[in-house]
Each structure stands twice: as structure tokens, then as C-alpha cells.
Design a protein around this motif. Structure first.
Motif, PDB file in Angstrom:
ATOM      1  N   LEU A 120       0.824  -0.962  -0.618  1.00  0.00           N
ATOM      2  CA  LEU A 120      -0.128   0.266   0.197  1.00  0.00           C
ATOM      3  C   LEU A 120       1.286   1.339  -0.068  1.00  0.00           C
ATOM      4  N   THR A 121       0.740   1.879  -0.462  1.00  0.00           N
ATOM      5  CA  THR A 121       1.446   3.147  -0.790  1.00  0.00           C
ATOM      6  C   THR A 121       0.333   4.531  -0.284  1.00  0.00           C
ATOM      7  N   ALA A 122       0.830   4.930   0.299  1.00  0.00           N
ATOM      8  CA  ALA A 122      -0.723   6.403   0.456  1.00  0.00           C
ATOM      9  C   ALA A 122       0.317   7.615   0.237  1.00  0.00           C
ATOM     10  N   VAL A 123      -0.087   8.335  -1.257  1.00  0.00           N
ATOM     11  CA  VAL A 123       0.970   9.482  -1.721  1.00  0.00           C
ATOM     12  C   VAL A 123      -0.228  11.282  -1.611  1.00  0.00           C
ATOM     13  N   GLY A 124      -0.268  11.806  -1.406  1.00  0.00           N
ATOM     14  CA  GLY A 124      -0.884  13.549  -1.759  1.00  0.00           C
ATOM     15  C   GLY A 124      -0.596  14.685  -1.193  1.00  0.00           C
ATOM     16  N   GLU A 125      -1.116  15.326  -1.383  1.00  0.00           N
ATOM     17  CA  GLU A 125      -0.385  17.083  -0.987  1.00  0.00           C
ATOM     18  C   GLU A 125      -1.151  17.595   0.122  1.00  0.00           C
ATOM     19  N   ALA A 126      -1.041  16.422   1.653  1.00  0.00           N
ATOM     20  CA  ALA A 126      -1.308  16.900   2.829  1.00  0.00           C
ATOM     21  C   ALA A 126      -0.436  16.408   3.784  1.00  0.00           C
ATOM     22  N   PRO A 127      -1.057  16.858   5.008  1.00  0.00           N
ATOM     23  CA  PRO A 127      -0.464  17.164   6.816  1.00  0.00           C
ATOM     24  C   PRO A 127       0.455  15.232   6.241  1.00  0.00           C
ATOM     25  N   ALA A 128       1.519  14.863   6.699  1.00  0.00           N
ATOM     26  CA  ALA A 128       2.036  12.995   7.410  1.00  0.00           C
ATOM     27  C   ALA A 128       0.944  12.896   7.758  1.00  0.00           C
ATOM     28  N   GLN A 129       1.106  13.360   8.901  1.00  0.00           N
ATOM     29  CA  GLN A 129       0.216  12.053  10.016  1.00  0.00           C
ATOM     30  C   GLN A 129      -1.727  11.629   8.741  1.00  0.00           C
ATOM     31  N   THR A 130      -2.248  12.623   8.483  1.00  0.00           N
ATOM     32  CA  THR A 130      -3.262  12.760   7.214  1.00  0.00           C
ATOM     33  C   THR A 130      -3.243  11.557   6.504  1.00  0.00           C
ATOM     34  N   ILE A 131      -1.795  11.417   5.612  1.00  0.00           N
ATOM     35  CA  ILE A 131      -1.563  10.225   5.226  1.00  0.00           C
ATOM     36  C   ILE A 131      -1.587   9.308   4.987  1.00  0.00           C
ATOM     37  N   ARG A 132      -0.579   9.199   6.998  1.00  0.00           N
ATOM     38  CA  ARG A 132      -0.248   7.823   7.432  1.00  0.00           C
ATOM     39  C   ARG A 132      -1.445   7.051   8.290  1.00  0.00           C
TER      40      ARG A 132
END
Length: 336
Positions: A310-322
């Protein structure tokens, strides 16, 4: 806006850095909040300008100490939207778009990649329904105008109401409403990255000949990346999305002859996050590091789940992505 990556953004030196400071000063003089209906109309107007105008110029993406310049030509004619995006720094790269399909040229590899076109790159702004934006962002306008690439623009800010997303400070052309500059701000108000035109022409000065590449690709290798809609829930995947984010697309992407990747794209209208799911291959993936990575405004979280990557990637704060990645569940067919 990864994407806006894209994905997936010249040399500022002293003048460019001063420009960033001045834009920040202008935004500090923001007026009271504007009505929510106005922000929807405003954002749709900015998006329409990016998609319907003829323009050509060079824009600069600044991420920390890294600067990258790109030449962009955009024309609209009887065939629809046509675009040429050329990266000017580092290895030569160029993408030629016709509506929803683009060809990306990689000269050093003598390779042409045909793939679905991305719509989230600068100067585009919206990634989904503008109506959802008013619930999670406050729109502050400024009475000051500013100059970017020799053109007058109006400064405004889309300030996030929570720490799940970034805020954006933008400058839009007074005459055409085209986005000329955008800054991404973290929840503490610190600059994460910025992108702006350093030169631009709008209207009749843009000629169709500017869309033609100078590379001769007749003997280059051709690779087609295809995608098709898929139903991830039917496959057993369960997602818990951050407030305000809604699914935009569920795709199965074929990358090469034997490499398939499923992708979920979610957005709150301004920010986009993708979750990529692919079968774990011990030979190919054993050296991939799990955990967090960061590139400019884009944060990445990689992890193993069952026999998948699983790879989550996006222009959002790290905690949101994690948090988004760690909340994913997989319920195999047999268990259900």
C-alpha cells in the motif's frame, strides 16, 4: 494538488524570493471572510480560465532549496484542449496532451509513454466539487493587487479549518482570472512549496506551432499505460476517509506487460490523495522501505498489508496520509 503533480513544477534568485515575501505580506492584509457562494463561483472561474484560455509561459516550482522550471503551452481549438509541457531543468522530459490522453517523451531512454492525462497540474486548481470546499476552508480576500510575471493579480487565501489539510495562498490574474501563483502552507502557516509563472503570454500571441515538439520519435519505443474503472470494495478493500474527502476515481492501471496497480483517488476539492495497491513481489519489492517519505507538499506512506503493498501519497500533512493508509482494511473473499 499532487498530484498538480502530477503530477508530478526557475530560477527565482533574489527577485523571486522577494516576490514570495511580498505575496505573503499582501495576504496578511486579508479582508473578512467572503460569502461561501462567492468562493464556489470564484474557484470555478479560476478553473475555467485554466481550461479555456490560450496561454504560454514558463513557470517555476520551488520546494525547499530546489527550483524547477517548466515551459507550458495551452491552446483550445476545434479539437478541444491541446497542451505541451516541457521540463527545462535536469533530464529532458516533455508531455504532449490532447484532451484526456497525453504522450510523455523521455529522450534519454528514447521512450514514449502514452497514458491518461492528469488534470491537476498548475494552473489548474479544482480537483473535485467546489461545494465541499466551503465546509473545510475559509476564503479570505485582499484589497491589494500584486504583480506576477508582469501582470496584475488579486491575492486571496483558502485557509484550512483543521490540521488535516494544507492552506493555499493564491494570486489570480485581474483580467482573465488565470492562476498566476500558488503557495501551499502547512497547519502552522509555514511555506511548504510554491509555483508561479515567471513569464506568460495570454490570447492571440500563442501560436499552434508552439505545441510541436522538436524531438524525432520515429524509432523510439512506445509504451501504453492503460486504466479501467474497478470496484475496490468488491475486491475486499475497506477505506476510512478523512473528513471532507470523497472518492473521485477507482482505477486499475496496467503499467508494463506484467505490472498492475489499483488506485483509489480521493479529494476534498483542492487536495488529492491516492492509495496505490499492488501485489507484493519479493524479488522486486524486498528493498522498498516502509514508513514515511516527503517531497515538497507531497507526503508518502508505504506499508505491507497481507500480500500487498500500500502506498498513500498526496498533498496533505503527513499525519493525514499516515492515518489514511493505516486505516485501510483488506477482507479476503474466503473470509467474507
Amino acid at each position: 494538488m499532487i498530484a498538480r503533480q502530477a503530477g508530478v513544477r526557475s530560477t527565482w534568485l533574489a527577485c523571486g524570493l522577494l516576490a514570495g515575501v511580498m505575496l505573503g505580506m499582501a495576504a496578511q492584509a486579508a479582508q473578512p471572510l467572503a460569502p461561501s457562494g462567492d468562493v464556489q463561483a470564484f474557484l470555478q472561474q479560476v478553473q475555467k480560465a485554466a481550461r479555456s484560455l490560450d496561454y504560454a509561459g514558463v513557470y517555476v516550482y520551488q520546494q525547499g532549496h530546489t527550483l524547477q522550471s517548466s515551459r507550458l503551452v495551452h491552446l483550445v481549438d476545434g479539437t478541444g484542449e491541446r497542451e505541451r509541457l516541457e521540463i527545462l531543468d535536469g533530464m529532458p522530459r516533455e508531455c504532449l496532451r490532447q484532451n484526456s490522453v497525453e504522450q510523455c517523451l523521455l529522450p534519454e531512454r528514447k521512450l514514449v509513454v502514452i497514458q491518461p492525462a492528469r488534470s491537476d497540474h498548475f494552473p489548474g486548481l479544482l480537483l473535485g466539487n467546489a461545494q465541499a470546499i466551503t465546509a473545510h476552508y475559509d476564503w479570505r480576500t485582499s484589497s491589494h493587487t500584486y504583480r506576477v510575471a508582469g501582470r496584475e493579480c488579486s491575492v486571496s487565501e483558502l485557509k484550512a479549518r483543521d490540521r488535516l489539510r494544507y492552506s493555499y495562498r493564491i494570486c489570480t490574474d485581474v483580467e482573465t482570472h488565470l492562476l498566476l501563483k500558488s503557495q501551499t502552507l502547512d497547519p502552522a502557516g509555514h511555506l511548504v512549496d510554491q509555483v508561479a509563472f515567471s513569464s506568460i503570454r495570454v490570447g492571440a500571441d500563442v501560436q499552434p506551432a508552439a505545441l510541436t515538439t522538436h524531438w524525432d520519435t520515429r524509432n523510439w519505443q512506445l509504451v501504453t499505460e492503460s486504466s479501467a474503472p474497478t470496484d475496490l470494495q468488491a475486491q475486499g478493500w475497506r477505506f476510512t476517509l478523512p473528513p471532507g474527502f470523497q472518492p473521485v476515481a477507482e482505477l486499475s492501471r496496467q503499467i508494463g506487460p506484467a505490472h498492475a496497480v489499483d488506485q483509489l483517488v480521493v479529494s476534498d476539492g483542492l487536495a488529492a490523495i491516492s492509495i496505490f495497491i499492488e501485489t507484493f513481489d519479493p524479488k522486486r519489492d524486498q528493498n522498498i522501505r516502509q514508513g514515511d517519505l516527503r517531497q515538497g507538499a507531497a507526503n508518502i506512506h508505504r506499508m505491507r498489508l497481507a500480500s500487498y503493498w500500500l502506498t498513500a501519497v498526496g498533498e496533505a500533512p503527513a499525519q493525514t496520509i499516515r492515518d489514511l493508509a493505516r486505516a485501510v482494511q483488506y477482507v479476503p473473499q474466503a473470509a467474507r
